[in-house]
Design a protein around this motif. Structure first.
Motif, PDB file in Angstrom:
ATOM      1  N   GLU A   1      -1.415 -11.814  -4.680  1.00  0.00           N
ATOM      2  CA  GLU A   1      -2.760 -12.393  -4.536  1.00  0.00           C
ATOM      3  C   GLU A   1      -2.726 -13.870  -4.915  1.00  0.00           C
TER       4      GLU A   1
ATOM      5  N   GLU B   1      -8.502   7.780   6.247  1.00  0.00           N
ATOM      6  CA  GLU B   1      -7.834   7.358   5.021  1.00  0.00           C
ATOM      7  C   GLU B   1      -8.823   6.977   3.914  1.00  0.00           C
TER       8      GLU B   1
ATOM      9  N   ARG C   1       0.698  -6.904  -4.395  1.00  0.00           N
ATOM     10  CA  ARG C   1       0.220  -7.942  -3.465  1.00  0.00           C
ATOM     11  C   ARG C   1       0.236  -9.266  -4.199  1.00  0.00           C
TER      12      ARG C   1
ATOM     13  N   PHE D   1      -9.664  -6.537 -11.523  1.00  0.00           N
ATOM     14  CA  PHE D   1     -10.223  -6.254 -10.194  1.00  0.00           C
ATOM     15  C   PHE D   1      -9.250  -6.673  -9.087  1.00  0.00           C
TER      16      PHE D   1
ATOM     17  N   PHE E   1      -0.733  -3.086  -8.970  1.00  0.00           N
ATOM     18  CA  PHE E   1      -1.819  -2.144  -9.246  1.00  0.00           C
ATOM     19  C   PHE E   1      -1.440  -0.783  -8.670  1.00  0.00           C
TER      20      PHE E   1
ATOM     21  N   SER F   1      -8.913   5.475   0.580  1.00  0.00           N
ATOM     22  CA  SER F   1      -7.932   4.709  -0.198  1.00  0.00           C
ATOM     23  C   SER F   1      -8.601   4.093  -1.422  1.00  0.00           C
TER      24      SER F   1
ATOM     25  N   SER G   1      -5.562  -7.695  -8.939  1.00  0.00           N
ATOM     26  CA  SER G   1      -4.286  -7.846  -9.646  1.00  0.00           C
ATOM     27  C   SER G   1      -3.162  -8.001  -8.634  1.00  0.00           C
TER      28      SER G   1
ATOM     29  N   GLU H   1       0.875  -1.184   0.000  1.00  0.00           N
ATOM     30  CA  GLU H   1       0.000   0.000   0.000  1.00  0.00           C
ATOM     31  C   GLU H   1       0.904   1.223   0.000  1.00  0.00           C
TER      32      GLU H   1
ATOM     33  N   GLU I   1     -15.720  -3.953  -3.843  1.00  0.00           N
ATOM     34  CA  GLU I   1     -15.051  -2.755  -3.304  1.00  0.00           C
ATOM     35  C   GLU I   1     -14.289  -1.967  -4.371  1.00  0.00           C
ATOM     36  N   LEU I   2     -14.527  -0.660  -4.341  1.00  0.00           N
ATOM     37  CA  LEU I   2     -13.854   0.258  -5.246  1.00  0.00           C
ATOM     38  C   LEU I   2     -12.872   1.122  -4.450  1.00  0.00           C
TER      39      LEU I   2
ATOM     40  N   GLU J   1      -4.185   7.289  -2.607  1.00  0.00           N
ATOM     41  CA  GLU J   1      -4.520   7.300  -1.183  1.00  0.00           C
ATOM     42  C   GLU J   1      -4.325   8.691  -0.581  1.00  0.00           C
TER      43      GLU J   1
ATOM     44  N   GLN K   1      -2.581   2.671  -6.474  1.00  0.00           N
ATOM     45  CA  GLN K   1      -3.511   3.202  -5.488  1.00  0.00           C
ATOM     46  C   GLN K   1      -3.478   4.727  -5.511  1.00  0.00           C
TER      47      GLN K   1
ATOM     48  N   GLY L   1      -8.425   2.534  -5.507  1.00  0.00           N
ATOM     49  CA  GLY L   1      -7.591   1.823  -6.470  1.00  0.00           C
ATOM     50  C   GLY L   1      -7.761   2.461  -7.835  1.00  0.00           C
TER      51      GLY L   1
HETATM   52  N1  GAP Z   1      -4.075   1.613   2.836  1.00  0.00           N
HETATM   53  C1  GAP Z   1      -5.297   0.895   2.925  1.00  0.00           C
HETATM   54  C2  GAP Z   1      -5.457  -0.081   1.873  1.00  0.00           C
HETATM   55  O1  GAP Z   1      -4.551  -0.365   1.116  1.00  0.00           O
HETATM   56  P1  GAP Z   1      -7.175  -1.754   0.824  1.00  0.00           P
HETATM   57  O2  GAP Z   1      -8.659  -1.854   1.014  1.00  0.00           O
HETATM   58  O3  GAP Z   1      -6.368  -2.974   1.023  1.00  0.00           O
HETATM   59  O4  GAP Z   1      -6.720  -0.582   1.798  1.00  0.00           O
HETATM   60  C3  GAP Z   1      -7.417   0.038  -1.035  1.00  0.00           C
HETATM   61  O5  GAP Z   1      -6.894  -1.200  -0.617  1.00  0.00           O
HETATM   62  C4  GAP Z   1      -7.885  -0.041  -2.476  1.00  0.00           C
HETATM   63  O6  GAP Z   1      -6.837  -0.538  -3.311  1.00  0.00           O
HETATM   64  C5  GAP Z   1      -9.056  -1.008  -2.705  1.00  0.00           C
HETATM   65  O7  GAP Z   1     -10.305  -0.410  -2.427  1.00  0.00           O
HETATM   66  C6  GAP Z   1      -8.903  -1.315  -4.179  1.00  0.00           C
HETATM   67  O8  GAP Z   1      -9.472  -0.298  -4.968  1.00  0.00           O
HETATM   68  C7  GAP Z   1      -7.392  -1.293  -4.371  1.00  0.00           C
HETATM   69  N2  GAP Z   1      -6.849  -2.670  -4.335  1.00  0.00           N
HETATM   70  C8  GAP Z   1      -6.530  -3.387  -3.252  1.00  0.00           C
HETATM   71  N3  GAP Z   1      -6.063  -4.607  -3.604  1.00  0.00           N
HETATM   72  C9  GAP Z   1      -6.116  -4.646  -4.959  1.00  0.00           C
HETATM   73  C10 GAP Z   1      -5.764  -5.630  -5.940  1.00  0.00           C
HETATM   74  N4  GAP Z   1      -5.251  -6.809  -5.603  1.00  0.00           N
HETATM   75  N5  GAP Z   1      -5.951  -5.331  -7.250  1.00  0.00           N
HETATM   76  C11 GAP Z   1      -6.442  -4.126  -7.619  1.00  0.00           C
HETATM   77  N6  GAP Z   1      -6.784  -3.163  -6.740  1.00  0.00           N
HETATM   78  C12 GAP Z   1      -6.620  -3.410  -5.435  1.00  0.00           C
END
Ligand code: GAP
Length: 575
Positions: free
Chosen positions: A288, A437, A286, A296, A301, A439, A298, A254, A374-375, A305, A303, A441
């Motif tokens: 994943e 925060e 991450r 959606f 990606f 945050s 990935s 993040e 979640e967006l 924030e 952020q 994507g």
């Molecule tokens: N600092 C807080 C934080 O990172 P999070 O909910 O884990 O919070 C925030 O991530 C935003 O980042 C999510 O709402 C999403 O839009 C985006 N996001 C998180 N993981 C993602 C992923 N694997 N691929 C694409 N977007 C991602």
């Protein structure tokens, strides 16, 4: 066809994915080598769309923010500024933030094919699997694995002996048909209903009669999955030539932590006072376990924030302000209110640091009807982050928060020891700020705006026959190409005039010039790219220096003087 009907038929997402590739919005990373799961490249149109989204966010949240007046809904006036921190940071950052210990998902591995699955995704992936499709087609049909189905021993036996052999080769029921069928029969008979829940049936079919411990079936081969295990999502790497424990670092998961550790630097190097928001746009990574649903989820990606630092007594009010402000922003960028919502997290859903969190969720077309994904998350993080970076990682389970200790009674992960408190020079009060925060994507934003923009309507072709037209109804600020300029024909001085207009507009916007093919087809190509305005130079232009401006959504054409074009386009795009 409405978005809802199309979505229900399951084809809307396929159409969007196909358009993204065909028109150069998005490509799978390293596609010529078969691709790499969870990584995506943005093509010529996609890169502009994503840049415009990030630019709109930065303009509206940071650069264009009015810090002199109190904005509607805000408890007071506030300041906003920006930061660009590194992707690789000191490893202690991730120990104090909690990511080193807590940033994990539960995963399960297949004993047979060795594939990995995120534990909470197993059933939904299974619902889309080939072997379940085969089962539904050739044995017993159902809509969801949670459905109760009528048990049909003969049909299931036939499937295990024939189609199941190829579709679900590792399923215990395939190698021990009689034994496994007897096991199901006993359970169904025991219940005395003649029915069984589909997911339970699959569990029974996946487990041999001799096995006492039952396991879930693998979505890929129908073999047995292991028990869920923790899996840390941070990508590891090494800073320096030696791959030693001391050199081990992480790609940031993040952007937020870069802001926390620079909080003091920003205050000390500027004249900002609190409340202050520090914004950052950048890559996050991450690992994943099951990246899916296009971009959606990935592995790499971006952020967008904001860490918003404020007085603890005002933090609840600021939390409410930012929730409302952020969803209003998506509305202002063209997302219809029935496809986006704000959902407050229940107590047991909150992240370890969070005092309160709301998600902005969008009805992505890959989700079942009525479900939202979640967006953006808006979290009230309290003083968890600043205190952890000062004192040492806090114990997220303790209330009030206390430094987490190791077996010797020392901080488990020591903090920086730096003073990250704030002294209000007007009141002389010193306190540890609370943080709100928002945050978002950037990639999820792009995906939501792509889904929202995709539209099919009926429009007349050159001969006046009604045809299905595909158009991307992007907000003009987001549209990758703002204006396309066409000479009606490639002669009589029309190209020269069209190029003049093109070069003038190009000083401010991404503009496309096209003189090839029938003008109707040129319009269609721009509709698919989401270009809001097309300007055509025609015979009349040569007589009176007027051109037509065609609106993508209404198809309305107005005739205006060439000299007025830049001002009209600016007004339409910028409002
Ligand atoms: N600092 C807080 C934080 O990172 P999070 O909910 O884990 O919070 C925030 O991530 C935003 O980042 C999510 O709402 C999403 O839009 C985006 N996001 C998180 N993981 C993602 C992923 N694997 N691929 C694409 N977007 C991602």
């Amino acid at each position: 066809m409405s978005k809802k009907e199309d979505n229900a038929s399951g084809s809307l997402m396929e159409k969007i994915v196909s358009l993204c590739k065909r028109r150069g919005f998005m490509f799978q990373s390293s596609e010529i080598y078969g691709g790499i799961s969870g990584f995506w490249d943005y093509g010529p149109l996609g890169v502009e769309l994503k840049r415009n989204l990030k630019e709109a966010w930065w303009t509206d949240m940071v650069q264009g923010h009015n810090d002199l007046d109190t904005l509607p809904g805000a408890p007071s006036s506030y300041s906003m500024t920006g930061l660009d921190s590194t992707i690789i940071m000191h490893p202690q950052v991730w120990k104090c933030s909690g990511h080193y210990d807590l940033f994990h998902d539960m995963m399960q591995t297949c004993h047979g094919c060795k594939k990995l699955f995120r534990a909470d995704h197993v059933w939904s992936i299974m619902e889309e699997s080939e072997w379940v499709a085969s089962f539904k087609k050739h044995a017993i049909d159902f809509a969801s694995v949670n459905d109760t189905i009528t048990w049909d021993a003969a049909a299931v036996k036939r499937w295990l002996e024939k189609k199941g052999k190829n579709a679900a080769p590792a399923m215990a029921g395939v190698s021990d048909v009689e034994g496994v069928i007897a096991k199901v029969v006993a359970e169904v008979a025991g219940q005395g209903t003649g029915t069984i829940v589909a997911s339970r049936l699959f569990e029974l079919l996946a487990n041999a009669t001799s096995t006492t411990e039952e396991a879930l079936p693998c979505p890929n081969c129908a073999g047995r999955l292991t028990e869920p295990r923790e899996f840390n999502l941070m990508f590891q790497t090494y800073a320096g030539a030696l791959q030693t424990e001391e050199n081990k670092t992480f790609l940031r998961p993040e952007t937020a932590q870069g802001i926390f550790v620079n909080f003091k630097n920003v205050l000390d190097s500027s004249r900002f006072r609190l409340p202050l928001g520090i914004a950052q746009i950048g890559k996050s990574f991450r690992n994943e376990i099951t990246p899916r649903n296009f971009t959606f989820r990935s592995r790499e990606f971006e952020q967008m924030e904001i860490e918003f630092f404020c007085h603890p007594d005002q933090s609840r009010d600021w939390y409410m302000y930012w929730r409302d402000r952020r969803i209003a922003w998506y509305h202002s960028m063209g997302i219809a209110s029935d496809r986006i919502l704000l959902r407050e997290h229940a107590e047991d859903e909150l992240a370890h640091y969070s005092v309160g969190t709301a998600d902005i969720e969008y009805a992505f077309p890959f989700l079942p009807e009525g479900e939202f994904g979640e967006l953006e998350g808006i979290s009230h993080r309290g003083d968890f982050d600043l205190r952890s970076h000062m004192e040492g990682k806090l114990d997220e389970k303790k209330r009030p928060l206390e430094v987490q200790l190791d077996e010797n009674g020392q901080p488990k992960y020591r903090g920086s020891g730096r003073d990250l408190t704030y002294r209000d020079d007007l009141t002389n009060e010193r306190y540890t700020p609370h943080v709100i925060e928002p945050s978002a994507g950037a990639d999820r934003g792009v995906l939501a705006f792509l889904c929202e923009a995709y539209t099919e309507d009926q429009a007349p072709d050159e001969k006046g026959n009604m045809q299905t037209r595909v158009l991307m109804k992007f907000h003009p600020r987001l549209a990758p190409i703002k204006v396309a300029v066409f000479p009606l024909v490639k002669k009589d001085g029309m190209p020269e005039l069209a190029k003049e207009i093109y070069l003038e507009l190009k000083k401010s916007y991404n503009v496309f010039y096209d003189e090839k093919g029938a003008v109707g087809r040129r319009y269609r190509r721009q509709d698919e790219a989401g270009t809001p305005y097309c300007i055509t130079v025609d015979g009349q232009t040569l007589e009176d220096r007027t051109v037509t401006i065609r609106d993508r959504d209404t198809l309305e054409q107005v005739r205006v003087l060439i000299d007025e074009v830049p001002a009209i386009i600016r007004k339409r795009i910028e409002g």
